[in-house]
Design an enzyme around this catalytic site. Structure first.
Site, mmCIF file in Angstrom:
data_model
loop_
_atom_site.group_PDB
_atom_site.id
_atom_site.type_symbol
_atom_site.label_atom_id
_atom_site.label_comp_id
_atom_site.label_asym_id
_atom_site.label_seq_id
_atom_site.Cartn_x
_atom_site.Cartn_y
_atom_site.Cartn_z
ATOM 1 N N ASN A 4 0.864 -1.181 0.000
ATOM 2 C CA ASN A 4 0.000 0.000 0.000
ATOM 3 C C ASN A 4 0.901 1.232 0.000
ATOM 4 O O ASN A 4 1.459 1.587 1.033
ATOM 5 C CB ASN A 4 -0.894 -0.042 1.254
ATOM 6 C CG ASN A 4 -1.719 1.217 1.420
ATOM 7 O OD1 ASN A 4 -1.815 2.044 0.511
ATOM 8 N ND2 ASN A 4 -2.319 1.378 2.601
ATOM 9 N N GLU A 34 -5.343 -4.851 10.715
ATOM 10 C CA GLU A 34 -4.336 -3.816 10.898
ATOM 11 C C GLU A 34 -4.608 -3.071 12.198
ATOM 12 O O GLU A 34 -5.418 -2.126 12.211
ATOM 13 C CB GLU A 34 -4.382 -2.825 9.736
ATOM 14 C CG GLU A 34 -4.125 -3.452 8.383
ATOM 15 C CD GLU A 34 -3.529 -2.453 7.407
ATOM 16 O OE1 GLU A 34 -2.462 -2.720 6.885
ATOM 17 O OE2 GLU A 34 -4.146 -1.389 7.196
ATOM 18 N N SER A 54 3.411 -1.944 10.443
ATOM 19 C CA SER A 54 4.864 -2.006 10.646
ATOM 20 C C SER A 54 5.454 -3.377 10.350
ATOM 21 O O SER A 54 6.424 -3.788 10.975
ATOM 22 C CB SER A 54 5.231 -1.530 12.059
ATOM 23 O OG SER A 54 4.833 -0.190 12.241
ATOM 24 N N HIS A 101 -9.561 1.197 5.104
ATOM 25 C CA HIS A 101 -8.261 1.382 5.769
ATOM 26 C C HIS A 101 -8.437 2.366 6.929
ATOM 27 O O HIS A 101 -9.216 3.317 6.832
ATOM 28 C CB HIS A 101 -7.241 1.911 4.753
ATOM 29 C CG HIS A 101 -5.850 1.913 5.299
ATOM 30 N ND1 HIS A 101 -5.391 2.889 6.156
ATOM 31 C CD2 HIS A 101 -4.829 1.034 5.150
ATOM 32 C CE1 HIS A 101 -4.142 2.606 6.501
ATOM 33 N NE2 HIS A 101 -3.768 1.489 5.902
ATOM 34 N N GLU A 109 -6.749 4.784 7.894
ATOM 35 C CA GLU A 109 -6.524 6.200 7.563
ATOM 36 C C GLU A 109 -7.750 6.800 6.877
ATOM 37 O O GLU A 109 -8.052 7.979 7.043
ATOM 38 C CB GLU A 109 -5.254 6.329 6.687
ATOM 39 C CG GLU A 109 -4.002 6.110 7.529
ATOM 40 C CD GLU A 109 -2.819 5.527 6.778
ATOM 41 O OE1 GLU A 109 -2.797 5.556 5.533
ATOM 42 O OE2 GLU A 109 -1.899 5.027 7.461
ATOM 43 N N GLY A 139 2.406 2.422 10.755
ATOM 44 C CA GLY A 139 3.345 3.527 10.576
ATOM 45 C C GLY A 139 4.058 3.948 11.853
ATOM 46 O O GLY A 139 4.728 4.978 11.881
ATOM 47 N N LYS A 161 0.146 4.254 -0.272
ATOM 48 C CA LYS A 161 -0.496 5.448 0.309
ATOM 49 C C LYS A 161 -0.241 6.647 -0.620
ATOM 50 O O LYS A 161 -0.180 6.465 -1.839
ATOM 51 C CB LYS A 161 0.001 5.673 1.734
ATOM 52 C CG LYS A 161 -0.143 4.397 2.578
ATOM 53 C CD LYS A 161 0.055 4.593 4.032
ATOM 54 C CE LYS A 161 -0.111 3.253 4.744
ATOM 55 N NZ LYS A 161 -0.045 3.351 6.193
ATOM 56 N N GLY A 166 2.822 -1.062 4.305
ATOM 57 C CA GLY A 166 2.861 0.360 3.966
ATOM 58 C C GLY A 166 4.294 0.789 3.682
ATOM 59 O O GLY A 166 4.831 0.561 2.597
ATOM 60 N N GLY A 167 4.935 1.395 4.671
ATOM 61 C CA GLY A 167 6.275 1.975 4.519
ATOM 62 C C GLY A 167 7.282 1.061 3.827
ATOM 63 O O GLY A 167 8.016 1.502 2.926
HETATM 64 P P1 PGA Z 1 2.806 0.409 7.639
HETATM 65 O O1 PGA Z 1 1.346 0.581 7.033
HETATM 66 O O2 PGA Z 1 3.363 -0.884 7.103
HETATM 67 O O3 PGA Z 1 3.577 1.608 7.189
HETATM 68 O O4 PGA Z 1 2.642 0.345 9.136
HETATM 69 C C1 PGA Z 1 0.506 -0.527 6.836
HETATM 70 C C2 PGA Z 1 -0.798 -0.078 6.253
HETATM 71 O O5 PGA Z 1 -1.286 0.989 6.632
HETATM 72 O O6 PGA Z 1 -1.378 -0.764 5.395
#
Ligand code: PGA
Length: 253
Positions: free
Chosen positions: A9, A170, A216, A98, A100, A176, A11, A237-238
């Site tokens: 993802n 999640e 994470s 999600h 967010e 994050g 983002k 994500g990251g």
């Molecule tokens: P993250 O994000 O791996 O940066 O924690 C995961 C996500 O929001 O799907």
């Protein structure tokens, strides 16, 4: 069918050119160590979607996803993108609900219902995200919250519709933040989700559901998380923004 899936993802990251470069790196890197048993999904921003979907078509074991969609088919919704448009761009999946989206854009379970229905109508597979906030976990409400997210957004589906759903667990406190759920915490919740689904849709549907962990997850901890019996992969994500890390994660089963 239950599949091993690693979904990146992105983002709101990467210009169009950076995104194309990253996806080329991922495809080339993967060629040296193909893991066809794992479906690798790339979820870029909308503007990259058509070009990246096109590039992924010639690579083995890849698919693309949108990060969101609007719940109407078309109309006067300035700035929005419909599931129909996403399908026409060549994507196969849509991330829905999600945290967010829930936190910054006020998405409720009720809105997720409409988006899930629209995605299914366009033959796109929803990756439906659930997860509790830190205060929910501290108050020991995490199972209750996740159960509610499942019930309110998914349980209107028929069995045949449900068979096209992927779920991502999640925990909001892990997204994050660099704080990952322990393998035991992830397994406990994934098993809970699978049991809830089995209770509602039968053991076969529960056994065939792919449940991804997100929060994470990175090249160092993916192996331990993916070794859990009910963790079928990750929503990353990251760590999905670096080709080598994304491929290492996809090869962590
Ligand atoms: P993250 O994000 O791996 O940066 O924690 C995961 C996500 O929001 O799907």
């Amino acid at each position: 069918m239950r599949k091993k899936i690693v979904a990146g993802n992105w983002k709101m990251n990467n210009t169009f050119q950076e995104g194309i470069k990253l996806v080329e790196e991922i495809i080339n890197n993967e060629k040296t160590k193909p893991s066809n048993a794992v479906l690798k999904i790339i979820a870029p921003p909308f503007i990259h979607l058509a070009s990246i979907s096109d590039k992924l078509k010639s690579a083995t074991g890849f698919a693309s996803a949108a990060q969101n969609c609007h719940h109407e088919t078309a109309g006067a919704y300035t700035g929005e993108v419909s599931a129909k448009m996403i399908a026409s761009a060549g994507a196969n999946f849509i991330i829905i609900g999600h945290s967010e989206r829930r936190q910054y854009f006020g998405e409720t379970n009720g809105v997720c219902v409409k988006k899930i229905d629209m995605a299914l109508k366009e033959n796109l597979i929803p990756i439906y995200c659930v997860g509790e906030k830190l205060e929910d976990r501290n108050d020991n409400n995490h199972f209750k919250i996740v159960k509610q997210q499942l019930q309110e957004a998914l349980f209107h589906l028929s069995l045949s519709e449900f068979n096209n759903i992927v779920i991502a667990y999640e925990p909001v406190w892990a997204i994050g933040t660099g704080i990952t759920a322990t393998a035991a915490q992830a397994q406990e919740m994934h098993l809970f989700i699978r049991n809830e689904i089995s209770n509602k849709y039968g053991n076969k549907a529960g056994a065939e559901l792919s449940i991804l962990y997100g929060g994470s997850c990175n090249a160092n901890n993916a192996k331990e998380l993916f070794a859990c019996a009910d963790v079928d992969g990750g929503l990353i994500g990251g760590a999905s923004l670096k080709a080598a890390d994304f491929i290492t994660i996809a090869n962590s089963f």
